[in-house]
Design an enzyme around this catalytic site. Structure first.
Site, PDB file in Angstrom:
ATOM      1  N   LYS A  77      37.080  17.747  53.490  1.00  0.00           N
ATOM      2  CA  LYS A  77      36.468  17.384  52.214  1.00  0.00           C
ATOM      3  C   LYS A  77      36.722  18.476  51.185  1.00  0.00           C
ATOM      4  CE  LYS A  77      32.237  19.382  53.845  1.00  0.00           C
ATOM      5  NZ  LYS A  77      33.088  20.107  54.798  1.00  0.00           N
ATOM      6  N   TYR A  80      28.894  19.716  48.725  1.00  0.00           N
ATOM      7  CA  TYR A  80      27.845  19.713  49.753  1.00  0.00           C
ATOM      8  C   TYR A  80      26.527  19.158  49.223  1.00  0.00           C
ATOM      9  CZ  TYR A  80      30.673  22.342  53.095  1.00  0.00           C
ATOM     10  OH  TYR A  80      31.640  22.720  53.977  1.00  0.00           O
TER      11      TYR A  80
END
Lengths: 367, 367
Positions: free
Chosen positions: B133, B218
């Site tokens: 990611k 995040y």
């Protein structure tokens, strides 16, 4: 239902006199130590009662008078606090306090929208004013209050009890000593789940707004004393899940952000629909400080990157009244100001938050 | 200077195999337990190395191949991880992996902007893709990746290691069980002070952005798995204190807010200029959950209104690879999805955050 009172009582400690670790100590003339600030409380509600009880343990402030529109409350307080008949007033006749040599100051603890006129009347009566926060419902009114007190030559102090709280002051001390390096970020989460929908705090006419006025103000003010600067811009976003309880002009939840001249930013929450908040987090290049709970009646819990803060709990209102007596009687300078201009700055910020909510735009601030 | 690596290593635990408390356990056929996912890692940098080390303890995934543009790195990895010559590729010839029956999946761990083309090439070679990611630098590219994997009939998983982390899953379990009541608020503070100004993470062409892509993601993803809903609007504000280090298109600090369909809101921070962050706070009507650190390599620390969470630390990447092997080989359904559509949602949100920063307006989201 959780009322504001029951919420804050969760944090309330027994009203014991605990030695105050005065981190703001300055030299005082010995004689001034003997002077006592004689106070009348205006507004005999829940918080007025808390201040009165706390004042029993104050070394420098003494409750000597009351102002209330409810004769039965006055009777009750007279017997509980041994208040003389001649020091009791109602909202019609309290201007006569100017002829009363036994009262030095009036502590205004009434709904927000009433503060302006009441403060100005007290000032005109020649008495010092302590006014609960928010000092008004907008900056224009706050400015009028500051001007009136200046003109009358009386002091105007705002009920910023956290400005005297030991763990808060320790974080400020570490910050000022450079222990945290450059300050980068403040996060304030202020809120509680409000109960009774009929209370004045949910009435725009009396409260001047919603959660922002009542509890968001802690993050507004906290951002300033934790970062140690005044913000130069604000953005804000409002959400409302219950438009029946939170009517037009009564904010339920607002997230807001500040920018500071040194480059720090703040990210804050004000809400009437959540408990478990009351969190402050200050972050610097070299360290951090956290308070949770940060502004309840205590005990406050705090830590920095160096560890837990173990300063003993103090009854905030007792310390506040001791310190305010010293400010009024001895011209003591507190570490964090509590005067009318301090309150005015918060009101300018609150005005800007509401403007940012309305326009969706970043609002510049000059405090 | 603090690099990303030294930052996250502060939280890194020894790479020991710790029994994983699998809160997402489902029935598995006994025979599937024997199957092993044979993985090639593309990109032999710091994080690739961490994944490779962690995979040594994986029961279901085995590192069998590498793809790199640096022959000396390939040599080093071959000896360290016992990788056969026939399973080594470079960026020119890795399409030939389609003819290699000994590799099931490729884990793409390269700079963000390269993910799209590399993922599509791996998919066309008929191999499953695990992509670090953020899966891409924008939603359009992410959509192309999802489409290409669907077309090729291979699975696409995104490296969401926190979706398997025991304390995170325990908070999600309590939330799903109704222990926290209605969810009202999420706060995510994600950031670290980035070091070397020459690294690819500060190069718009390779990173696709700045802190938001690398660490803010995040809080973007965390907001969704902590609240358990997808946001319907976003507002965002950018601040930049160092325009030399953080050039045009490379965000230093962004505060952003989400609204969720159930009425919850989120208030988050993404920054490349502060340490001491990595804090998640989830607040509900009846309880709360806190993680601090929330997403570092561990140990994660967490608590809810019921007390501290004492789940043993696990090496995130080991558990992730075990679980991803089960997802790919056994069609296991994780508690929180880790597929390409999950990654695509985050990219749509990141796009909207950048748009909100640019326009200063609330941006509606349909995920």
């Amino acid at each position: 239902m959780t009322t504001r009172r029951s919420f804050i009582q969760k944090f309330a400690a027994p009203l014991l006199a605990v030695p105050f670790v005065n981190t703001a100590t300055e030299c005082k003339a010995a004689d001034s130590q003997d002077k006592i600030l004689r106070v009348a409380i205006m507004g005999l509600g829940g918080y007025g009662n808390r201040v009165a009880e706390a004042m029993k343990d104050s070394k420098r402030a003494k409750l000597v008078g009351v102002i209330s529109g409810t004769p039965s409350k006055i009777k009750d307080w007279q017997s509980r606090f041994n208040i003389q008949e001649k020091n009791c007033y109602n909202y019609e006749n309290f201007d006569n306090i100017k002829n009363n040599p036994d009262i030095d100051a009036v502590y205004v603890i009434t709904p927000n929208a009433l503060h302006k006129d009441q403060t100005i009347r007290v000032a005109r009566a020649g008495k010092h004013v302590i006014c609960e926060k928010p000092m008004a419902t907008n900056a224009k009114d706050a400015q009028e209050m500051v001007d009136a007190c200046n003109k009358a030559g009386v002091k105007l102090l705002i009920g910023y009890r956290m400005h005297f709280e030991p763990k808060t002051l320790e974080i400020i001390r570490q910050r000022n000593a450079g222990d945290m390096g450059k300050i980068l970020f403040f996060q304030g989460l202020s809120g509680f789940r409000i109960g009774d929908p009929r209370q004045w705090r949910l009435n725009k006419e009396l409260a001047g707004g919603g959660a922002m006025m009542d509890i968001g103000i802690y993050s507004v003010n906290g951002a300033r004393y934790m970062v140690g600067e005044d913000p130069i811009w604000v953005t804000a976003q409002e959400t409302k899940t219950d438009p029946v309880k939170f009517k037009e002009g009564v904010d339920e939840t607002i997230t807001f952000q500040f920018g500071f001249p040194g480059g720090a930013i703040a990210s804050c929450l004000s809400t009437y629909s959540q408990n478990n908040l009351d969190k402050f987090f200050l972050n610097g290049e070299k360290g951090f400080g956290e308070l949770w709970p940060a502004t309840g009646y205590g005990p406050i819990k705090g830590r920095t990157n160096k560890g837990e803060l173990d300063h003993p709990h103090v009854t905030h209102q007792t310390v506040q009244m001791d310190e305010m007596a010293a400010i009024i009687l001895d011209n003591k300078k507190p570490v964090v100001p509590v005067d009318g201009v301090e309150g005015l700055k918060d009101m300018k910020i609150v005005d800007a938050i509401y403007e940012a909510v309305k326009t969706g735009k970043r609002v510049a601030l000059k405090l």
